[in-house]
Design a protein around this motif. Sequence first.
Motif, mmCIF file in Angstrom:
data_model
loop_
_atom_site.group_PDB
_atom_site.id
_atom_site.type_symbol
_atom_site.label_atom_id
_atom_site.label_comp_id
_atom_site.label_asym_id
_atom_site.label_seq_id
_atom_site.Cartn_x
_atom_site.Cartn_y
_atom_site.Cartn_z
ATOM 1 N N GLU A 12 21.967 31.513 8.218
ATOM 2 C CA GLU A 12 22.042 32.925 7.830
ATOM 3 C C GLU A 12 22.102 33.825 9.056
ATOM 4 O O GLU A 12 22.878 34.799 9.082
ATOM 5 N N CYS A 13 21.302 33.543 10.071
ATOM 6 C CA CYS A 13 21.364 34.326 11.315
ATOM 7 C C CYS A 13 22.744 34.222 11.943
ATOM 8 O O CYS A 13 23.306 35.219 12.420
ATOM 9 N N GLU A 57 19.938 19.227 -1.679
ATOM 10 C CA GLU A 57 20.717 20.317 -2.252
ATOM 11 C C GLU A 57 20.610 21.591 -1.424
ATOM 12 O O GLU A 57 21.603 22.312 -1.269
ATOM 13 N N ASP A 58 19.438 21.895 -0.878
ATOM 14 C CA ASP A 58 19.288 23.118 -0.079
ATOM 15 C C ASP A 58 20.215 23.095 1.139
ATOM 16 O O ASP A 58 20.869 24.102 1.452
ATOM 17 N N ASP A 59 20.272 21.968 1.841
ATOM 18 C CA ASP A 59 21.172 21.846 2.989
ATOM 19 C C ASP A 59 22.625 21.946 2.554
ATOM 20 O O ASP A 59 23.443 22.605 3.199
ATOM 21 N N ALA A 60 22.958 21.281 1.455
ATOM 22 C CA ALA A 60 24.339 21.304 0.969
ATOM 23 C C ALA A 60 24.766 22.721 0.590
ATOM 24 O O ALA A 60 25.891 23.142 0.868
ATOM 25 N N GLU A 100 28.111 27.642 1.718
ATOM 26 C CA GLU A 100 28.213 29.079 1.959
ATOM 27 C C GLU A 100 28.893 29.360 3.295
ATOM 28 O O GLU A 100 29.739 30.266 3.395
ATOM 29 N N ALA A 101 28.529 28.601 4.333
ATOM 30 C CA ALA A 101 29.144 28.801 5.648
ATOM 31 C C ALA A 101 30.631 28.490 5.597
ATOM 32 O O ALA A 101 31.462 29.253 6.132
ATOM 33 N N ALA A 157 27.238 14.489 -4.075
ATOM 34 C CA ALA A 157 27.576 15.376 -5.189
ATOM 35 C C ALA A 157 27.232 16.823 -4.876
ATOM 36 O O ALA A 157 27.971 17.749 -5.235
ATOM 37 N N SER A 158 26.127 17.034 -4.158
ATOM 38 C CA SER A 158 25.697 18.396 -3.851
ATOM 39 C C SER A 158 26.677 19.125 -2.937
ATOM 40 O O SER A 158 26.843 20.343 -3.028
ATOM 41 N N LEU A 159 27.323 18.388 -2.042
ATOM 42 C CA LEU A 159 28.291 19.024 -1.137
ATOM 43 C C LEU A 159 29.535 19.494 -1.876
ATOM 44 O O LEU A 159 30.255 20.379 -1.403
#
Length: 305
Positions: free
Chosen positions: A217-218, A236-239, A244-245, A271-273
Amino acid sequence: MFDLHSVISVLPAEVYASAEENLDPDKLWEVRLRAGMPVSVWYGGREYFLTRSGLSESSAPALVCRAEDVRASVLGAAEHSVYAYSDDINRGYITLGGGVRMGICGEVVTDGGKILTVKNYSSVNIRIPHEILGISQCIMPDIVGKLCNILVLAPPGGGKTTILRDLARRLSDEGGYNVLIADERAEIACCRRGEPGMDVGRRTDIITGCDKRHAFECAMRSVRPDVIITDELFGEDDARIVREAAGCGIAVIASAHASDMRSFTARELFASLGGVMDKYAFLSRGAGGVQANVRNAREAAVNDG
């Protein structure tokens, strides 16, 4: 080159004396201390037991680590203030100078699912980073012409972080790209008091000591990178933050644990990616060092998934 003296405070005296006298620090990758067990090292690409006179394939003559040696090693890494390093210890590691990381095992004390502390340390694994300039040549041609999202895959200890470190340097210095390293555990750039301990390039910015979401985010809000490099995607959080990036037009180069495409597709991370990765690079070790089999993501998923 790794300076063995930089970890003298975390090694038992006999272990340090033997390593200093008998080992080439540039070939030393890991030192494992387990309470009541022989001291083992990963040296020159193989596991050995450490003796007073050097290395042995047999555990019989090896130095034996005591429980108090393990505790003293953790105290040394924490600069004799476990409280000051409690957050790191609760996450399972302490990062030392030069990017050396000590993984810590012991008895975890929880309250309502929250980790309060770790006590009765049972073992530590001291992992030593290495800088191998040019090692990313096995991947570089697949990236530099046109930046893409690529995931570097290998089992633990397969060279993923070393590859990422050299990719950052080459994309920065040779490719002319603005590189951002999201260095959650200070392993890629090996920063110490804000200064990188490894050559990661002249156009490289580093955010360390925080989770990937904060670093990404930064970067997206204020640093304006062309590419973000980060280590060890997991869930999932990392994916989600990688997606988003990539959606913002930033290339992402990351790593994950897997030995081949079939084992990777079995992980929830695949799957999360959601197909965001353009290519996968599978690392292996051969006679000539680390090699990479770079596959188009769609082709690899269809043929090997």
